[in-house]
Motif scaffolding. Structure first.
Motif, PDB file in Angstrom:
ATOM      1  N   PRO A   1      24.783  72.146 -33.793  1.00 42.73           N
ATOM      2  CA  PRO A   1      24.772  73.431 -33.292  1.00 42.73           C
ATOM      3  C   PRO A   1      24.025  73.736 -31.716  1.00 42.73           C
ATOM      4  CG  PRO A   1      24.302  73.521 -35.591  1.00 42.73           C
ATOM      5  CD  PRO A   1      24.271  72.148 -35.111  1.00 42.73           C
ATOM      6  N   SER A   2      23.136  72.800 -31.691  1.00 43.00           N
ATOM      7  CA  SER A   2      22.274  72.761 -30.415  1.00 43.00           C
ATOM      8  C   SER A   2      23.200  72.278 -29.114  1.00 43.00           C
ATOM      9  CB  SER A   2      21.185  71.936 -30.581  1.00 43.00           C
ATOM     10  OG  SER A   2      19.990  72.314 -31.511  1.00 43.00           O
ATOM     11  N   ALA A   3      24.016  71.315 -29.375  1.00 38.35           N
ATOM     12  CA  ALA A   3      24.920  71.063 -28.397  1.00 38.35           C
ATOM     13  C   ALA A   3      26.161  71.992 -27.739  1.00 38.35           C
ATOM     14  CB  ALA A   3      25.896  69.710 -28.823  1.00 38.35           C
ATOM     15  N   HIS A   4      26.266  73.206 -28.597  1.00 38.47           N
ATOM     16  CA  HIS A   4      27.200  74.073 -28.222  1.00 38.47           C
ATOM     17  C   HIS A   4      26.581  74.758 -26.913  1.00 38.47           C
ATOM     18  CE1 HIS A   4      29.731  77.700 -28.138  1.00 38.47           C
ATOM     19  NE2 HIS A   4      30.402  77.075 -29.135  1.00 38.47           N
ATOM     20  N   PRO A   5      27.632  74.840 -25.816  1.00 45.43           N
ATOM     21  CA  PRO A   5      26.981  75.403 -24.522  1.00 45.43           C
ATOM     22  C   PRO A   5      26.534  76.637 -24.434  1.00 45.43           C
ATOM     23  CG  PRO A   5      29.289  74.196 -24.357  1.00 45.43           C
ATOM     24  CD  PRO A   5      29.044  74.541 -25.936  1.00 45.43           C
ATOM     25  N   ASP A   6      26.983  77.733 -25.287  1.00 44.47           N
ATOM     26  CA  ASP A   6      26.460  78.979 -25.407  1.00 44.47           C
ATOM     27  C   ASP A   6      25.046  79.009 -25.994  1.00 44.47           C
ATOM     28  OD1 ASP A   6      28.949  79.835 -24.366  1.00 44.47           O
ATOM     29  OD2 ASP A   6      29.912  80.195 -26.210  1.00 44.47           O
ATOM     30  N   ILE A   7      25.084  78.086 -27.030  1.00 46.24           N
ATOM     31  CA  ILE A   7      23.635  78.503 -27.839  1.00 46.24           C
ATOM     32  C   ILE A   7      22.639  77.591 -26.879  1.00 46.24           C
ATOM     33  CG2 ILE A   7      22.420  77.267 -29.784  1.00 46.24           C
ATOM     34  CD1 ILE A   7      25.128  77.631 -31.201  1.00 46.24           C
ATOM     35  N   ALA A   8      23.091  76.454 -26.219  1.00 45.26           N
ATOM     36  CA  ALA A   8      21.911  75.692 -25.209  1.00 45.26           C
ATOM     37  C   ALA A   8      21.770  76.851 -24.094  1.00 45.26           C
ATOM     38  CB  ALA A   8      22.728  74.640 -24.734  1.00 45.26           C
TER      39      ALA A   8
END
Length: 657
Positions: A199-206
């Motif tokens: 999940p950390s690699a998701h652009p929005d979350i990052a």
């Protein structure tokens, strides 16, 4: 079902991340609103619709406001983008120094179907989490230092800084886990942590995490002390705006991290799920042993200017002793035959030493490098280097306070008739005061003797080191799971700011309380002696040299440098001791010195209780109630009886520091 649960949790986290980004977009729109209005007024005037003196004044006024707002917004945005987020102090582990550990983590990431962490670092704590290090202020990503073949000393001379690419977070592992846990248990505990890289690699979350970390770092910049008078109003305005944005996205950020943690835990169920349940028991047990080792064994050494260089190895000894004493820990010692996780390191001794020095720096505020007054000590030398010196230093302080109070010395031996003796302390504390006992004057019964443990100190785990109490397994049940990076970063910043905002952290210690205010002492003489000891300790702490800053050569030993040296220690282990505790500790130290000099006694180390007195090779576990009877009630009979039974002569002078 597991795949659907992961998708649902990721979508929930992504929706919260978009809510955080909407807060940023609204702030940007609000900053652009005056500029948009100024453009409308200018366009209307040029088209011949908004003409007249009033419209001209409005155009100038709105234009000026728009320029000011844009400049302020640009300044705030620049601070948010450039402020350095807090980093947890850690010990970096290069891949060549722990190839097996990196291989284990990479295999675990492959089984989970997520990107592998970019690096592995250790922390002197019973916790594990992922930490983002992609901010430009944190340096190039791991592995890029020698990408072009230039040495470390020439990195700052490169003509153009390479553009940073997206990097996965750094995996931070608690060093006690490596020494206490077995390889399979460590893999099971790290599974939900490593799964968080997906999940950390998701652009929005990052992007949402970068925004929140930038706001938190900007708050730290605005709250930094020592600003010039002209800069303080600017920093106050900056802090107000940034805190307003943080309040707007705080709930969304917390829910986003919960969604990320839920997705990671759901994904990790496919890997060693049954073993993880057993490993979580080891997490709580490791925390109990680590907390006990720091507060009872390491803290006395740190106060004496010594830092144990094998704290993680001491955890194994402490937990082995705990499993021997506590029925709840039965069977845990049988695990020691399996391969420990520290075998995954090429040089576990050097890494243990670095983690031990970092622990002393975080929990005690010690210097960052060795010096004649700050030396490592091994467990074999601990009784002589720490226990013996601590007892004799406390006994010397006790007699200095007695001299200051004008207490006459008891006659000693013919060779040294005026030497320091235990009889002097006994006579002073057992002599009745003119006003009677403090406990009687306050309304407490005279025979109100408080329960005590075997060594005269507070035992949060019971007299024999029972596993439980505060700080036990239930308080740290989830420490092996995914740790929310935003909470970790925010915690480090808040720790810095809280200590900076506390004036007593940088001032001389306050004067001790008046003697009549200590409810745990039995006479006015004891209260006056306790107040004198407190004042003497305060003077010694005030005159102690401050901890030196991290030098270039010491950074490799202590790990990640701290941003604010004045905030140390970040995590103090215990509150200030009361006068009763100080007096009991000093009287106990005097008794131990008399036992070592006049009887067959020696200093020892108990892994769960710290310094211990050994008489004929056995620990004297019944000394504390006798000392407390003297300190709290002024009754010397139990202690005198114990001295006679142990063959200790209180009238003989003792050797002090």
């Amino acid at each position: 079902m597991t795949g659907m649960g992961v998708e649902v949790a990721v979508q929930a986290a992504r929706s919260r991340a978009l809510a955080v980004l909407r807060v940023r977009s609204r702030a940007l729109a609000l900053a652009l609103l005056p500029a948009a209005l100024a453009v409308i007024l200018l366009a209307g005037g040029s088209a011949g619709h908004l003409v007249g003196h009033g419209w001209d004044v409005a155009r100038w006024a709105v234009g000026a406001v728009a320029v000011v707002v844009l400049l302020l917004a640009a300044g705030i945005g620049l601070v948010v983008a450039r402020a350095r987020p807090a980093m947890s102090p850690t010990v970096p582990i290069a891949e060549e120094s722990a190839p097996d550990l990196y291989r284990l983590v990479h295999d675990l990431a492959d089984r989970l179907g997520v990107p592998a962490p970019s690096a592995i670092e250790l922390t002197p704590d019973c916790d594990s989490w992922l930490e983002d290090r992609t901010h430009p202020a944190h340096g190039p990503p791991p592995g890029e230092e020698h990408l072009h073949g230039e040495p470390d000393a020439l990195r700052g001379l490169s003509p153009a800084r390479p553009r940073r690419t997206a990097a996965t977070p750094v995996l931070v592992i608690g060093s006690p886990f490596l020494w206490w846990m077995r390889v399979g248990e460590l893999r099971a505990v790290l599974a939900p942590v490593v799964a968080g890289t997906g999940p950390s690699a998701h652009p929005d979350i990052a992007a949402a995490r970068r925004f929140v970390r930038g706001l938190d770092a900007a708050v730290a910049v605005a709250s930094a002390p020592g600003r010039r008078p002209l800069i303080r109003p600017v920093c106050a305005g900056l802090g107000w705006v940034v805190r307003l944005l943080l309040r707007g996205c705080r709930e969304h950020a917390a829910q986003m991290e919960r969604g990320v943690a839920a997705a990671a835990a759901e994904r990790a169920q496919a890997v060693d799920y049954g073993l993880r349940i057993v490993a979580q028991e080891q997490v709580g047990l490791a925390y109990a042993g680590w907390d006990r080792l720091l507060t009872r064994v390491a803290l006395p050494a740190w106060r004496m200017g010594r830092w144990p260089s094998r704290l993680d190895a001491g955890v194994v000894a402490a937990l082995t002793e705990l499993s021997r004493r506590d029925r709840l820990a039965e069977g845990f010692a049988s695990r020691l035959g399996e391969r420990p996780a520290c075998d995954l390191l090429e040089e576990p001794g050097a890494i243990d030493e670095a983690a031990s020095l970092l622990a002393a720096r975080l929990f005690h505020g010690g210097p960052a490098e060795r010096s004649p007054h700050w030396c490592p000590v091994g467990w074999q030398e601990y009784p002589d280097e720490v226990v013996d010196r601590k007892w004799r230093a406390d006994a010397a302080r006790l007699h200095r306070v007695l001299d200051a109070l004008g207490v006459r010395r008891s006659p000693g031996s013919a060779a040294d008739p005026h030497g320091p003796t235990l009889a002097r302390v006994l006579e002073h504390l057992s002599a009745p005061s003119p006003s009677g006992k403090l406990s009687e004057r306050r309304g407490f019964p005279a025979d109100d003797v408080r329960p005590a443990h075997g060594d005269g100190a507070y035992h949060p785990y019971g007299e024999h080191g029972e596993y439980g109490g505060h700080g036990g397994h239930d308080d740290k049940q989830g420490h092996g799971d995914y740790r929310e990076p935003t909470e970790r970063v925010d915690h480090a910043h808040r720790a810095d700011r809280d200590r900076q905002a506390t004036p007593e952290n940088h001032a001389a210690p306050e004067a001790p309380a008046p003697p009549d205010e200590d409810p745990g002492l039995g006479s006015e003489r004891g209260a006056a002696l306790a107040a004198g000891i407190s004042a003497e300790l305060a003077r010694e702490e005030a005159s102690a040299p401050p901890a030196c800053t991290v030098s270039a050569g010491a950074e490799q030993l202590v790990g990640t440098p701290l941003r604010n040296e004045d905030s140390l220690p970040l995590f103090p282990l215990e509150p200030p001791r009361t006068g009763r505790e100080l007096l009991a500790d000093h009287v106990t130290a005097m008794v131990c010195c008399a036992a070592m000099d006049t009887a067959d006694a020696s200093p020892g180390l108990d892994w769960l209780d710290g310094p211990a007195l050994l008489i004929n090779g056995e620990r004297a576990a019944d000394l504390s109630p006798k000392v407390l009877a003297l300190v709290e009630d002024g009754d010397p009979v139990p202690l005198r009886t114990w001295l006679v039974d142990s063959g200790i002569r209180p009238e003989k002078p003792v050797r002090l520091v």
